[in-house]
Structures are given as structure tokens and as C-alpha cells.
Design a protein around this motif. Sequence first.
Motif, PDB file in Angstrom:
ATOM      1  N   HIS A 150      24.307  33.728  32.542  1.00 27.24           N
ATOM      2  CA  HIS A 150      23.452  34.917  32.572  1.00 27.24           C
ATOM      3  C   HIS A 150      24.192  36.101  33.216  1.00 27.24           C
ATOM      4  O   HIS A 150      24.130  37.233  32.720  1.00 27.24           O
ATOM      5  CB  HIS A 150      22.164  34.607  33.341  1.00 27.24           C
ATOM      6  N   GLU A 153      26.791  37.448  30.797  1.00 24.45           N
ATOM      7  CA  GLU A 153      26.143  38.240  29.744  1.00 24.45           C
ATOM      8  C   GLU A 153      25.727  39.610  30.278  1.00 24.45           C
ATOM      9  O   GLU A 153      25.922  40.632  29.616  1.00 24.45           O
ATOM     10  CB  GLU A 153      24.919  37.496  29.193  1.00 24.45           C
ATOM     11  N   LEU A 154      25.192  39.628  31.483  1.00 17.20           N
ATOM     12  CA  LEU A 154      24.799  40.887  32.108  1.00 17.20           C
ATOM     13  C   LEU A 154      26.010  41.790  32.314  1.00 17.20           C
ATOM     14  O   LEU A 154      25.961  42.996  32.029  1.00 17.20           O
ATOM     15  CB  LEU A 154      24.099  40.621  33.439  1.00 17.20           C
ATOM     16  N   LYS A 158      28.777  41.780  30.611  1.00 15.99           N
ATOM     17  CA  LYS A 158      29.238  42.252  29.299  1.00 15.99           C
ATOM     18  C   LYS A 158      28.400  43.447  28.822  1.00 15.99           C
ATOM     19  O   LYS A 158      28.935  44.421  28.307  1.00 15.99           O
ATOM     20  CB  LYS A 158      29.151  41.122  28.268  1.00 15.99           C
ATOM     21  N   ARG A 159      27.081  43.359  29.022  1.00 17.51           N
ATOM     22  CA  ARG A 159      26.218  44.475  28.622  1.00 17.51           C
ATOM     23  C   ARG A 159      26.502  45.717  29.461  1.00 17.51           C
ATOM     24  O   ARG A 159      26.540  46.833  28.936  1.00 17.51           O
ATOM     25  CB  ARG A 159      24.748  44.084  28.739  1.00 17.51           C
ATOM     26  N   LEU A 160      26.701  45.512  30.761  1.00 16.66           N
ATOM     27  CA  LEU A 160      27.029  46.650  31.624  1.00 16.66           C
ATOM     28  C   LEU A 160      28.353  47.281  31.221  1.00 16.66           C
ATOM     29  O   LEU A 160      28.490  48.506  31.221  1.00 16.66           O
ATOM     30  CB  LEU A 160      27.088  46.206  33.086  1.00 16.66           C
ATOM     31  N   ASN A 161      29.318  46.466  30.857  1.00 16.07           N
ATOM     32  CA  ASN A 161      30.612  46.986  30.416  1.00 16.07           C
ATOM     33  C   ASN A 161      30.452  47.822  29.143  1.00 16.07           C
ATOM     34  O   ASN A 161      31.044  48.900  29.013  1.00 16.07           O
ATOM     35  CB  ASN A 161      31.583  45.827  30.186  1.00 16.07           C
ATOM     36  N   GLY A 162      29.634  47.370  28.234  1.00 20.06           N
ATOM     37  CA  GLY A 162      29.369  48.131  27.014  1.00 20.06           C
ATOM     38  C   GLY A 162      28.707  49.464  27.305  1.00 20.06           C
ATOM     39  O   GLY A 162      29.047  50.497  26.716  1.00 20.06           O
ATOM     40  N   LYS A 163      27.743  49.450  28.241  1.00 23.62           N
ATOM     41  CA  LYS A 163      27.076  50.696  28.605  1.00 23.62           C
ATOM     42  C   LYS A 163      28.045  51.658  29.283  1.00 23.62           C
ATOM     43  O   LYS A 163      27.994  52.870  29.057  1.00 23.62           O
ATOM     44  CB  LYS A 163      25.884  50.412  29.513  1.00 23.62           C
ATOM     45  N   SER A 183      30.060  53.355  26.720  1.00 25.08           N
ATOM     46  CA  SER A 183      29.254  54.377  26.058  1.00 25.08           C
ATOM     47  C   SER A 183      29.156  55.630  26.926  1.00 25.08           C
ATOM     48  O   SER A 183      29.289  56.757  26.430  1.00 25.08           O
ATOM     49  CB  SER A 183      27.862  53.835  25.771  1.00 25.08           C
TER      50      SER A 183
END
Length: 77
Positions: A9, A12-13, A15-20, A23
Amino acid sequence: MGEIDIAGHTLELLKRLNGKMDSFGLELGDLKMRMAPVEDHLSGLTVSNAGITHRLDRIEGRLDRIERRIDLRNGNA
């Protein structure tokens, strides 16, 4: 088992923060590109304002001399 789920978890969190963050970096670059012309225009306005102020100062000096020559000024002014 609970630790494995927490690690997954967390990964995954992250990875999402890295994507944001990627952006946000792209958006910041876009904003910097859009601000450059605004800064150029503002600097042009500042130079123009300085020129106008200089001209007004010269006109004010000339007007003072004219008023003194035709005695429009009080002795107090």
C-alpha cells in the motif's frame, strides 16, 4: 501478512505521489513559460513610466521658471 499489505500500500501511494509531483513539475514549467512575456511587458512599462516621470520633472521645472519670470508665484512658494 499485515506488514506485506502495508508495504504494498505504501509503495502504491508513493507511486501515485511521484506521478502527481511529475504533473506539478510540468504545470510549473508551463507557468514559467507563460510568465516570461508578462515580466517582459512589465519591465517595458517600468521603463516607460521612468521616462514619463523624467519628462514631467523637466516640464515642472520649466513651468516654475515661467511662473517666476511673469511673477505668478508668491514669495512663500
